[in-house]
Design a protein around this motif. Structure first.
Motif, PDB file in Angstrom:
ATOM      1  N   VAL A  12       0.817  -1.207   0.000  1.00 20.09           N
ATOM      2  CA  VAL A  12       0.000   0.000   0.000  1.00 20.09           C
ATOM      3  C   VAL A  12       0.850   1.255   0.000  1.00 20.09           C
ATOM      4  O   VAL A  12       0.581   2.206  -0.750  1.00 20.09           O
ATOM      5  CB  VAL A  12      -0.963  -0.013   1.208  1.00 20.09           C
ATOM      6  N   ALA A  13       1.889   1.313   0.837  1.00 22.12           N
ATOM      7  CA  ALA A  13       2.700   2.531   0.921  1.00 22.12           C
ATOM      8  C   ALA A  13       3.349   2.851  -0.419  1.00 22.12           C
ATOM      9  O   ALA A  13       3.338   4.015  -0.868  1.00 22.12           O
ATOM     10  CB  ALA A  13       3.765   2.369   2.004  1.00 22.12           C
ATOM     11  N   THR A  49      -6.399   2.735  -3.352  1.00 19.47           N
ATOM     12  CA  THR A  49      -6.061   3.805  -2.412  1.00 19.47           C
ATOM     13  C   THR A  49      -6.698   5.136  -2.789  1.00 19.47           C
ATOM     14  O   THR A  49      -6.456   6.140  -2.125  1.00 19.47           O
ATOM     15  CB  THR A  49      -4.536   3.976  -2.334  1.00 19.47           C
ATOM     16  N   GLY A  50      -7.487   5.159  -3.868  1.00 18.20           N
ATOM     17  CA  GLY A  50      -8.241   6.352  -4.214  1.00 18.20           C
ATOM     18  C   GLY A  50      -7.596   7.279  -5.212  1.00 18.20           C
ATOM     19  O   GLY A  50      -7.976   8.450  -5.313  1.00 18.20           O
ATOM     20  N   ALA A 198      15.417   5.317  -6.027  1.00 15.48           N
ATOM     21  CA  ALA A 198      14.479   4.869  -4.996  1.00 15.48           C
ATOM     22  C   ALA A 198      13.059   4.834  -5.542  1.00 15.48           C
ATOM     23  O   ALA A 198      12.282   3.919  -5.236  1.00 15.48           O
ATOM     24  CB  ALA A 198      14.567   5.783  -3.772  1.00 15.48           C
ATOM     25  N   GLY A 199      12.707   5.813  -6.355  1.00 17.07           N
ATOM     26  CA  GLY A 199      11.374   5.849  -6.940  1.00 17.07           C
ATOM     27  C   GLY A 199      11.133   4.687  -7.880  1.00 17.07           C
ATOM     28  O   GLY A 199      10.036   4.110  -7.919  1.00 17.07           O
ATOM     29  N   LEU A 200      12.151   4.329  -8.670  1.00 16.16           N
ATOM     30  CA  LEU A 200      12.019   3.188  -9.574  1.00 16.16           C
ATOM     31  C   LEU A 200      11.747   1.916  -8.786  1.00 16.16           C
ATOM     32  O   LEU A 200      10.860   1.127  -9.150  1.00 16.16           O
ATOM     33  CB  LEU A 200      13.291   3.025 -10.407  1.00 16.16           C
ATOM     34  N   LEU A 201      12.474   1.708  -7.695  1.00 19.36           N
ATOM     35  CA  LEU A 201      12.254   0.514  -6.891  1.00 19.36           C
ATOM     36  C   LEU A 201      10.851   0.522  -6.281  1.00 19.36           C
ATOM     37  O   LEU A 201      10.162  -0.501  -6.271  1.00 19.36           O
ATOM     38  CB  LEU A 201      13.320   0.417  -5.798  1.00 19.36           C
ATOM     39  N   GLY A 202      10.424   1.680  -5.797  1.00 19.48           N
ATOM     40  CA  GLY A 202       9.086   1.774  -5.232  1.00 19.48           C
ATOM     41  C   GLY A 202       8.014   1.493  -6.257  1.00 19.48           C
ATOM     42  O   GLY A 202       7.030   0.790  -5.975  1.00 19.48           O
ATOM     43  N   ARG A 203       8.189   2.046  -7.461  1.00 16.68           N
ATOM     44  CA  ARG A 203       7.216   1.809  -8.530  1.00 16.68           C
ATOM     45  C   ARG A 203       7.160   0.331  -8.901  1.00 16.68           C
ATOM     46  O   ARG A 203       6.076  -0.246  -9.054  1.00 16.68           O
ATOM     47  CB  ARG A 203       7.569   2.648  -9.756  1.00 16.68           C
ATOM     48  N   ALA A 204       8.309  -0.302  -9.034  1.00 15.53           N
ATOM     49  CA  ALA A 204       8.346  -1.717  -9.422  1.00 15.53           C
ATOM     50  C   ALA A 204       7.681  -2.594  -8.372  1.00 15.53           C
ATOM     51  O   ALA A 204       6.872  -3.469  -8.701  1.00 15.53           O
ATOM     52  CB  ALA A 204       9.785  -2.157  -9.652  1.00 15.53           C
ATOM     53  N   PHE A 205       7.996  -2.360  -7.107  1.00 14.04           N
ATOM     54  CA  PHE A 205       7.498  -3.246  -6.065  1.00 14.04           C
ATOM     55  C   PHE A 205       6.106  -2.857  -5.569  1.00 14.04           C
ATOM     56  O   PHE A 205       5.572  -3.511  -4.665  1.00 14.04           O
ATOM     57  CB  PHE A 205       8.508  -3.338  -4.926  1.00 14.04           C
TER      58      PHE A 205
END
Length: 252
Positions: A12-13, A49-50, A198-205
């Motif tokens: 979710v985060a 998440t809206g 960091a954003g790429l990893l967040g987007r992928a996961f």
């Protein structure tokens, strides 16, 4: 087997922070040709998440955000602080919990591919008012628009958990036409995101088809993503390019 309704519970985060919005241009044909506006009462199905719900709210709609996943639904509740016409509902595409003929719009953004089509069609016909509209929306990531995106797609096929099975591009236009019982209108617009490492990893996961930290391919995918970012970044960023596609129609 993964319960599709629980796929995003531990993401979710990342979903809130790194998933894209939808381009504002797509509202133009909805307003001009399909009557979307401040009097619209929308059941946003699979609202997560809206992200899409908030854009509907920004255009003055009343929104019932139908979401079966409790952590994602809870994340959407922050919208109640800013939008009095927002309500999160514990329901699903097939069992919304809404009253008969209670909405004049139904939308599903980045979600229709998770639904059971026949049960969903029956339920949506029940809750939709006569002459109401249905909109199915996807941000469709370019698979080969750049060398980075080609490499990203290859990494998902190599290390993703069930990417080939569940990716939304498996929903072909004919299946959408079969769902409506006719050929819906189709509108497109371009969209993009730009990520540091960091954003790429967040987007992928944030995607349900990528492994979680306890799974063996997680570190392999993470390292592959870092290497792809280092190879292709420009001024510290890589680009995700999307074509946003909206199908709008009525049930025959």
């Amino acid at each position: 087997m993964i319960d599709n309704r629980q796929r995003f519970s531990n993401r979710v985060a990342d979903y809130v922070q790194f998933r894209p919005n939808y381009p504002s241009e797509i509202f133009v044909p909805l307003q001009q040709h399909h009557g979307f506006g401040q009097n619209s009462v929308v059941a946003d199905i699979g609202a997560g998440t809206g992200i899409w719900s908030e854009q509907l709210l920004q255009h003055g709609a009343t929104v019932y955000a139908i979401e079966p996943n409790a952590p994602m639904r809870e994340a959407s509740l922050q919208l109640t602080e800013r939008y009095p016409t927002f309500q999160a509902v514990d329901g699903s595409a097939e069992t919304t919990g809404l009253a008969d003929q209670s909405v004049n719009w139904i939308t599903a953004a980045q979600a229709f591919h998770w639904f059971e089509p026949q049960a969903t069609r029956r339920e949506w016909q029940r809750i939709l008012r006569p002459e109401g509209w249905v909109g199915l929306i996807w941000n469709q990531r370019s698979l080969d628009g750049t060398a980075f995106l080609q490499q990203y797609e290859a990494l998902l096929h190599q290390f993703g958990s069930d990417y080939a099975t569940v990716k939304h591009t498996n929903i072909e236009p004919q299946r959408i036409a079969d769902f409506f019982g006719n050929q819906p209108a189709c509108y497109t617009a371009q969209n993009a995101q730009y990520f540091d490492q960091a954003g790429l990893l967040g987007r992928a996961f944030s995607s349900s088809y990528t492994p979680t930290p306890e799974q063996p391919n997680y570190q392999l995918l993470r390292q592959g993503l870092i290497e792809a970012w280092k190879e292709h970044q420009v001024a510290g960023k890589v680009a995700f390019l999307y074509t946003t596609t909206v199908y709008v129609g009525r049930f025959s």
